[in-house]
Design a protein around this motif. Structure first.
Motif, PDB file in Angstrom:
ATOM      1  N   ALA A   1       0.819  -1.214   0.000  1.00  0.00           N
ATOM      2  CA  ALA A   1       0.000   0.000   0.000  1.00  0.00           C
ATOM      3  C   ALA A   1       0.857   1.270   0.000  1.00  0.00           C
ATOM      4  O   ALA A   1       0.482   2.269  -0.610  1.00  0.00           O
ATOM      5  CB  ALA A   1      -0.935   0.003   1.206  1.00  0.00           C
ATOM      6  N   ALA A   2       1.990   1.242   0.664  1.00  0.00           N
ATOM      7  CA  ALA A   2       2.842   2.432   0.775  1.00  0.00           C
ATOM      8  C   ALA A   2       3.739   2.625  -0.436  1.00  0.00           C
ATOM      9  O   ALA A   2       4.248   3.726  -0.652  1.00  0.00           O
ATOM     10  CB  ALA A   2       3.694   2.351   2.038  1.00  0.00           C
ATOM     11  N   GLY A   3       3.956   1.568  -1.211  1.00  0.00           N
ATOM     12  CA  GLY A   3       4.786   1.670  -2.399  1.00  0.00           C
ATOM     13  C   GLY A   3       6.249   1.358  -2.133  1.00  0.00           C
ATOM     14  O   GLY A   3       6.669   1.203  -0.986  1.00  0.00           O
ATOM     15  N   PRO A   4       7.040   1.266  -3.198  1.00  0.00           N
ATOM     16  CA  PRO A   4       8.430   0.810  -3.082  1.00  0.00           C
ATOM     17  C   PRO A   4       9.350   1.730  -2.287  1.00  0.00           C
ATOM     18  O   PRO A   4      10.380   1.291  -1.782  1.00  0.00           O
ATOM     19  CB  PRO A   4       8.895   0.704  -4.543  1.00  0.00           C
ATOM     20  N   ARG A   5       8.992   2.999  -2.145  1.00  0.00           N
ATOM     21  CA  ARG A   5       9.857   3.905  -1.371  1.00  0.00           C
ATOM     22  C   ARG A   5       9.907   3.509   0.101  1.00  0.00           C
ATOM     23  O   ARG A   5      10.877   3.826   0.794  1.00  0.00           O
ATOM     24  CB  ARG A   5       9.386   5.345  -1.514  1.00  0.00           C
ATOM     25  N   LEU A   6       8.886   2.784   0.598  1.00  0.00           N
ATOM     26  CA  LEU A   6       8.897   2.346   1.998  1.00  0.00           C
ATOM     27  C   LEU A   6      10.064   1.393   2.241  1.00  0.00           C
ATOM     28  O   LEU A   6      10.780   1.532   3.241  1.00  0.00           O
ATOM     29  CB  LEU A   6       7.568   1.705   2.390  1.00  0.00           C
ATOM     30  N   ALA A   7      10.265   0.438   1.353  1.00  0.00           N
ATOM     31  CA  ALA A   7      11.383  -0.498   1.510  1.00  0.00           C
ATOM     32  C   ALA A   7      12.725   0.233   1.388  1.00  0.00           C
ATOM     33  O   ALA A   7      13.670  -0.067   2.127  1.00  0.00           O
ATOM     34  CB  ALA A   7      11.294  -1.617   0.478  1.00  0.00           C
ATOM     35  N   GLU A   8      12.803   1.201   0.481  1.00  0.00           N
ATOM     36  CA  GLU A   8      14.044   1.973   0.340  1.00  0.00           C
ATOM     37  C   GLU A   8      14.350   2.739   1.624  1.00  0.00           C
ATOM     38  O   GLU A   8      15.497   2.764   2.085  1.00  0.00           O
ATOM     39  CB  GLU A   8      13.919   2.944  -0.829  1.00  0.00           C
ATOM     40  N   ALA A   9      13.334   3.364   2.211  1.00  0.00           N
ATOM     41  CA  ALA A   9      13.533   4.111   3.456  1.00  0.00           C
ATOM     42  C   ALA A   9      13.872   3.161   4.597  1.00  0.00           C
ATOM     43  O   ALA A   9      14.716   3.484   5.451  1.00  0.00           O
ATOM     44  CB  ALA A   9      12.290   4.915   3.795  1.00  0.00           C
ATOM     45  N   GLY A  10      13.240   1.992   4.624  1.00  0.00           N
ATOM     46  CA  GLY A  10      13.548   1.004   5.653  1.00  0.00           C
ATOM     47  C   GLY A  10      14.982   0.521   5.558  1.00  0.00           C
ATOM     48  O   GLY A  10      15.686   0.414   6.572  1.00  0.00           O
ATOM     49  N   ALA A  11      15.425   0.248   4.344  1.00  0.00           N
ATOM     50  CA  ALA A  11      16.799  -0.226   4.138  1.00  0.00           C
ATOM     51  C   ALA A  11      17.816   0.804   4.618  1.00  0.00           C
ATOM     52  O   ALA A  11      18.881   0.447   5.129  1.00  0.00           O
ATOM     53  CB  ALA A  11      17.035  -0.549   2.666  1.00  0.00           C
ATOM     54  N   ALA A  12      17.474   2.074   4.483  1.00  0.00           N
ATOM     55  CA  ALA A  12      18.397   3.143   4.871  1.00  0.00           C
ATOM     56  C   ALA A  12      18.593   3.234   6.384  1.00  0.00           C
ATOM     57  O   ALA A  12      19.623   3.744   6.841  1.00  0.00           O
ATOM     58  CB  ALA A  12      17.908   4.484   4.327  1.00  0.00           C
ATOM     59  N   ILE A  13      17.625   2.765   7.171  1.00  0.00           N
ATOM     60  CA  ILE A  13      17.755   2.863   8.629  1.00  0.00           C
ATOM     61  C   ILE A  13      17.944   1.512   9.310  1.00  0.00           C
ATOM     62  O   ILE A  13      18.203   1.456  10.506  1.00  0.00           O
ATOM     63  CB  ILE A  13      16.541   3.594   9.259  1.00  0.00           C
ATOM     64  N   ALA A  14      17.812   0.418   8.569  1.00  0.00           N
ATOM     65  CA  ALA A  14      17.948  -0.934   9.118  1.00  0.00           C
ATOM     66  C   ALA A  14      19.394  -1.181   9.534  1.00  0.00           C
ATOM     67  O   ALA A  14      20.299  -0.479   9.085  1.00  0.00           O
ATOM     68  CB  ALA A  14      17.500  -1.957   8.080  1.00  0.00           C
TER      69      ALA A  14
END
Length: 167
Positions: free
Chosen positions: A40-53
């Motif tokens: 639902a949030a789109g692919p930018r959610l995974a990109e943002a998650g990867a940046a802080i994981a």
């Protein structure tokens, strides 16, 4: 103490400032509620998650909500415990997920938050115990959040959460 509402529904369409996802440590998306939120949030959610994981079990981190509809502005990612029989601190880790998510919500100045039943899917936490931990932790945690919506995916989880609010 925030007002707690228990509902059956789709967490991605809640009318709240922030939604919590039951994430994995990579914050890249997964199955269940996490997969639904990522779709639902789109692919930018995974990109943002990867940046802080990575995000350790019991901790919580936030990203923007991207393509989720307002008023949802934030996704709070929390990593629940994998159930290993209950003797490995699973209950405390689960309680920490709720406490840390509320603390992150406070940092974001979110006044309303929707939670799923964290760790009760593929992580295998017994739903009856998880419901009691979720509600008791939310009730006992100092927070500026005014409204918490516990969003159940199925009727049996909704009943367990509702019963835990009446204890």
């Amino acid at each position: 103490m925030p007002a707690i509402e228990v509902v059956l529904g789709d967490i991605t369409s809640e009318n709240v400032d922030a939604i919590v996802t039951a994430a994995n440590e990579s914050l890249l998306g997964g199955g269940g509620v996490d997969g639904a939120i990522h779709r639902a949030a789109g692919p930018r959610l995974a990109e943002a998650g990867a940046a802080i994981a990575p995000c350790e079990p019991g901790n919580a981190m936030a990203t923007p909500a991207f393509d989720l509809h307002p008023p949802i502005r934030h996704v709070i990612h929390t990593v629940g415990p994998v159930w290993e029989g209950g003797g490995y601190g699973e209950a405390e880790i689960l309680a920490s997920c709720y406490r840390r998510s509320l603390a992150v919500a406070d940092e974001l100045r979110a006044r309303s938050v929707a939670f799923p039943a964290i760790a009760t899917g593929v992580y295998g936490f017994p739903p009856d115990q998880a419901a009691k931990i979720a509600i008791s932790t939310i009730i006992s945690t100092r927070t500026d959040v005014e409204k918490v919506r516990m969003v159940a995916f199925d009727e049996s989880t909704r009943r367990l959460l509702a019963a835990a609010t009446h204890r």
